[in-house]
Every structure is written in C-alpha cells, then in structure tokens.
Design a protein around this motif. Sequence first.
Motif, PDB file in Angstrom:
ATOM      1  N   LEU A 189       0.826  -1.106  -0.049  1.00  0.00           N
ATOM      2  CA  LEU A 189       0.111  -0.101   0.062  1.00  0.00           C
ATOM      3  C   LEU A 189       0.752   1.241   0.005  1.00  0.00           C
ATOM      4  O   LEU A 189       0.804   2.126  -0.692  1.00  0.00           O
ATOM      5  CB  LEU A 189      -0.923   0.113   1.093  1.00  0.00           C
ATOM      6  N   LEU A 190       1.967   1.108   0.618  1.00  0.00           N
ATOM      7  CA  LEU A 190       2.565   2.530   0.777  1.00  0.00           C
ATOM      8  C   LEU A 190       3.189   2.775  -0.581  1.00  0.00           C
ATOM      9  O   LEU A 190       3.385   4.097  -0.891  1.00  0.00           O
ATOM     10  CB  LEU A 190       3.983   2.279   1.806  1.00  0.00           C
ATOM     11  N   ALA A 191       3.555   1.906  -1.246  1.00  0.00           N
ATOM     12  CA  ALA A 191       4.092   2.377  -2.698  1.00  0.00           C
ATOM     13  C   ALA A 191       3.093   3.071  -3.590  1.00  0.00           C
ATOM     14  O   ALA A 191       3.274   3.440  -4.596  1.00  0.00           O
ATOM     15  CB  ALA A 191       4.562   0.736  -3.568  1.00  0.00           C
ATOM     16  N   LEU A 192       1.712   2.869  -3.084  1.00  0.00           N
ATOM     17  CA  LEU A 192       0.527   3.618  -3.854  1.00  0.00           C
ATOM     18  C   LEU A 192      -0.053   4.897  -3.161  1.00  0.00           C
ATOM     19  O   LEU A 192      -0.678   5.569  -3.968  1.00  0.00           O
ATOM     20  CB  LEU A 192      -0.453   2.623  -4.059  1.00  0.00           C
ATOM     21  N   LEU A 193       0.579   5.276  -2.296  1.00  0.00           N
ATOM     22  CA  LEU A 193       0.109   6.573  -1.432  1.00  0.00           C
ATOM     23  C   LEU A 193       0.736   7.632  -1.905  1.00  0.00           C
ATOM     24  O   LEU A 193       1.980   7.642  -2.266  1.00  0.00           O
ATOM     25  CB  LEU A 193       0.246   6.386   0.140  1.00  0.00           C
ATOM     26  N   ARG A 194       0.040   8.659  -1.820  1.00  0.00           N
ATOM     27  CA  ARG A 194       0.468  10.112  -1.850  1.00  0.00           C
ATOM     28  C   ARG A 194       1.476  10.427  -0.578  1.00  0.00           C
ATOM     29  O   ARG A 194       1.077   9.651   0.707  1.00  0.00           O
ATOM     30  CB  ARG A 194      -0.595  11.187  -1.934  1.00  0.00           C
ATOM     31  N   PRO A 195       2.469  11.458  -0.646  1.00  0.00           N
ATOM     32  CA  PRO A 195       3.276  11.636   0.717  1.00  0.00           C
ATOM     33  C   PRO A 195       2.471  11.906   1.749  1.00  0.00           C
ATOM     34  O   PRO A 195       1.282  12.613   1.733  1.00  0.00           O
ATOM     35  CB  PRO A 195       4.106  12.771   0.056  1.00  0.00           C
ATOM     36  N   PRO A 260      -6.952  13.951   5.920  1.00  0.00           N
ATOM     37  CA  PRO A 260      -7.855  13.018   5.124  1.00  0.00           C
ATOM     38  C   PRO A 260      -7.044  11.489   4.824  1.00  0.00           C
ATOM     39  O   PRO A 260      -5.893  11.364   4.820  1.00  0.00           O
ATOM     40  CB  PRO A 260      -7.654  13.839   3.796  1.00  0.00           C
ATOM     41  N   VAL A 261      -8.197  10.499   4.497  1.00  0.00           N
ATOM     42  CA  VAL A 261      -7.751   9.215   4.284  1.00  0.00           C
ATOM     43  C   VAL A 261      -6.937   9.158   3.023  1.00  0.00           C
ATOM     44  O   VAL A 261      -7.640   9.789   1.792  1.00  0.00           O
ATOM     45  CB  VAL A 261      -8.902   8.306   4.391  1.00  0.00           C
ATOM     46  N   MET A 262      -5.708   8.545   2.810  1.00  0.00           N
ATOM     47  CA  MET A 262      -5.155   8.447   1.526  1.00  0.00           C
ATOM     48  C   MET A 262      -5.227   7.011   0.959  1.00  0.00           C
ATOM     49  O   MET A 262      -4.858   6.847  -0.260  1.00  0.00           O
ATOM     50  CB  MET A 262      -3.880   8.668   1.966  1.00  0.00           C
ATOM     51  N   GLY A 263      -5.753   6.095   1.776  1.00  0.00           N
ATOM     52  CA  GLY A 263      -5.774   4.708   1.270  1.00  0.00           C
ATOM     53  C   GLY A 263      -6.375   3.662   2.229  1.00  0.00           C
ATOM     54  O   GLY A 263      -6.287   4.206   3.603  1.00  0.00           O
ATOM     55  N   LEU A 264      -6.710   2.520   1.760  1.00  0.00           N
ATOM     56  CA  LEU A 264      -7.455   1.544   2.656  1.00  0.00           C
ATOM     57  C   LEU A 264      -6.772   0.264   2.612  1.00  0.00           C
ATOM     58  O   LEU A 264      -6.180  -0.142   1.254  1.00  0.00           O
ATOM     59  CB  LEU A 264      -8.735   1.401   2.566  1.00  0.00           C
ATOM     60  N   GLY A 282     -17.903   7.657  -2.072  1.00  0.00           N
ATOM     61  CA  GLY A 282     -17.706   8.140  -3.399  1.00  0.00           C
ATOM     62  C   GLY A 282     -16.197   8.539  -3.606  1.00  0.00           C
ATOM     63  O   GLY A 282     -15.900   9.592  -4.103  1.00  0.00           O
ATOM     64  N   ALA A 283     -15.373   7.583  -2.944  1.00  0.00           N
ATOM     65  CA  ALA A 283     -14.038   8.113  -3.047  1.00  0.00           C
ATOM     66  C   ALA A 283     -13.124   6.869  -3.728  1.00  0.00           C
ATOM     67  O   ALA A 283     -12.066   6.530  -3.150  1.00  0.00           O
ATOM     68  CB  ALA A 283     -13.360   8.185  -1.632  1.00  0.00           C
ATOM     69  N   THR A 284     -13.627   6.403  -4.751  1.00  0.00           N
ATOM     70  CA  THR A 284     -13.118   5.343  -5.687  1.00  0.00           C
ATOM     71  C   THR A 284     -11.765   5.535  -6.203  1.00  0.00           C
ATOM     72  O   THR A 284     -11.056   4.555  -6.544  1.00  0.00           O
ATOM     73  CB  THR A 284     -14.019   4.909  -6.820  1.00  0.00           C
ATOM     74  N   GLU A 285     -11.114   6.657  -6.067  1.00  0.00           N
ATOM     75  CA  GLU A 285      -9.656   7.062  -6.133  1.00  0.00           C
ATOM     76  C   GLU A 285      -8.701   6.595  -5.466  1.00  0.00           C
ATOM     77  O   GLU A 285      -7.517   6.567  -5.248  1.00  0.00           O
ATOM     78  CB  GLU A 285      -9.645   8.468  -6.724  1.00  0.00           C
ATOM     79  N   LEU A 286      -9.218   6.591  -4.266  1.00  0.00           N
ATOM     80  CA  LEU A 286      -8.040   5.979  -3.083  1.00  0.00           C
ATOM     81  C   LEU A 286      -7.782   4.653  -3.185  1.00  0.00           C
ATOM     82  O   LEU A 286      -8.563   3.556  -3.722  1.00  0.00           O
ATOM     83  CB  LEU A 286      -8.993   5.882  -1.888  1.00  0.00           C
TER      84      LEU A 286
END
Length: 376
Positions: A189-195, A260-264, A282-286
């Motif tokens: 997951l870390l590799a996919l997250l914004r900083p 804000p949530v960056m990922g799950l 409504g946050a399918t971009e996460l």
Amino acid sequence: MNRIGRRWAAAFGLALMTAACGSGDTTGKGEQVSPIQRAPTPKSEFTAEEIEATLDALVTEINEGAIEPMQMAILLKEIGGFFTPITTGANRAMGELGVTGNVVGHSGQGRNQQERAEAQGEQIGQAVADGAAGIGVSPFGDAIAAGIDEAVAGGVPVVTLDTDAKDSKRSIYVGTISESAGDTAGKTLLALLRPAPGTVVIHGADDPSWVDGMTRMLGARRVLEDAGYTVVVRPITWSPGGEVADVEAMAAQIETADPPVMGLLGLHNVSYRCAMAAEAAGATELPVVAFDFEPKTVEYMRQGLIKATHTQRQYYAGYLVPYILYGIKIIGPDATKAILAPRMVDESRLNVGLDVVPWDKVDEYDTFLDSISVTQ
C-alpha cells in the motif's frame, strides 16, 4: 485446463507412476530402490522459486540416504474452502514420495475451539496407533499440544501448518508468518500512497486474543506509521450483518478523518469491504490493497478498485509438509532444518511467503493456479 496445465498433469501422472513402482521395488531390507522424483512445477512469475530450489535441495539429500517406505497422516481443520489448495499440495507430495496415508479434515466433534482441539488431539493419537511415522496438523488451538507432545514422545515427529502450536514439541511450523505478512501488505500500500501526512484505514484485528490477526495488523501499522501516516484500525465484524457495519464505519472514516484518508488496507479474506467502503463514500480514487483471493476481491480487482491483493501460498504449505516429514525420517531433523534454512525465520518456523498479485495480473495468476490444478 489449459495446455500448460495438461502438460503438468501428464508429468505429475508420470511421477506418481514412478513413485508407485519405486515403493514396490524394494531390496531385501525393505528399502525403496527408485529415487524420489518431483514433477516439474510450471514456470510463471508467481512460481515460488526459492521454495522450489529448497525442495530440490531436500530431495537431492534425501536421495543420498536409505530411501524407505513411510506412513504419514495430514490432519487439517477442513478439506474444502481455504484448505482446498493445502489438500491438493499435500496429496501431490505424498504421491510423489510414494508414501501411504491420508489427508483428512477434523473429526466433526466439538462445538467450540477447545473441544475441536481436544478431538484433534485424539485424531493424532489414532494416527499414531494406526502406524503413522510422521504427522502434519493444522491445529485448532493450544489444547492440541498434549496430543502433539505424546506423539513426539513416542518417536513420531509432528509438523504444524497454517496455524501453529508453538508451545508444543512440534518440529517445524510451515505457513504464513503474520508479522512478515503485515509488513509486506503495508509496503504494498505504501508504494501507492501520496506523501504523508494522511490517514490510512486498516481493516483488520485489534483483539490481543487473536494473536496471528493482531500480529499481522501490527506489522502493517508499523510500516505505515514509520512512513509518517496516521493509522486507524476498523476491527473486522465477523457476526451477521458485519459487512454492512464495516462498510458504513469505514465510509464514515473516509468522510471525516483528519488528516484525510489516503488509502485503505484489508488484512483478511473480507478485505473487499474496503473497496465497498470507498464506493459508498464516493472515493473510488483511493488506493485499496487487500488480502486473499476471494471472488468479491477478484471482482473489485478486475474493476481496478482494488489495486493489489496478497495470497498465502496454501498450496506450497500443503506440498512442503510431507517432504519435510519424509526428510526428518530419512536424513534426520537437524539435516532437514539445515536445508530448509533459506526459508526459516528462526529455528522452528518456515515462512512460505506471499504472492503479491496486482490488479492487472489477475488473469496471469488464474493461469498459474490452473497450471498446478489449484482452486484458490
């Protein structure tokens, strides 16, 4: 079955014939004449090359010894579901080795974990009485330790798989190492997250009584917190209505978290609920990362809403155990552990590792599973 799978099946059938002939062609001392031969595993980006090399080294050493017939028993919590690939791997290995014995599920006795563990202990005792010279078991709980210890005291080595009985006298545990699995999932997951800064939602365990679940969660949490993210854990709701409760709770976290949530990140077989929560908010971009290869997880991967999942290599766990038991019989426990060392995390635990499957590699992973005749 595809063409690769048919070639593998043909090779496997030949290996079974060889093993069967070898077990019948013996010297006057009852020793098997023909060497052990493994059927070649099809090559794929998902083939566990390190495990394959370790097994080849073990077979080479075994073939230097006095190969003998052997009876063993593999006792699982169940035969189907999660344990289907384990059953396939164990049966395949026993066929290649030419040993006698069975892969069986639990006795059906007992309504709770304690009672089932006690019944499983009785299964171990019966296997010993029936002549098993080695036992593999997926324990229901610590209550099985007495049965394991009694078998070991009688000269019958025991190897655990999938779950452990670490306070027993079992020789080796074979399976997923929880902290390592959490660490791997966290890094995926870390590799996919914004900083950072930002919040990450983990859908997992926070109950200390569930040691493996808790350890997996802590491994993932450590990776993400060390990278500067705030981590909130949504405990999995296993009871009826749990899906609705989990999705609503995680959707609310997505909508209100500060930062804000960056990922799950989901750490168990129902981790597709993370994608459902992202949809509900409504946050399918996460980015969402999952665990296991459930049909719903695969469906969300095909839609691109789950970016990767982690599968636990159940097939390899089942396949390794008969070879380890046979190695202990022929070359001894110390020599067997020395050969297994590249996959051991300590003196008694072997890590089968994980397959990290990206969302755009689902078909390739399905092809690999088909090639080894596994239903995941």
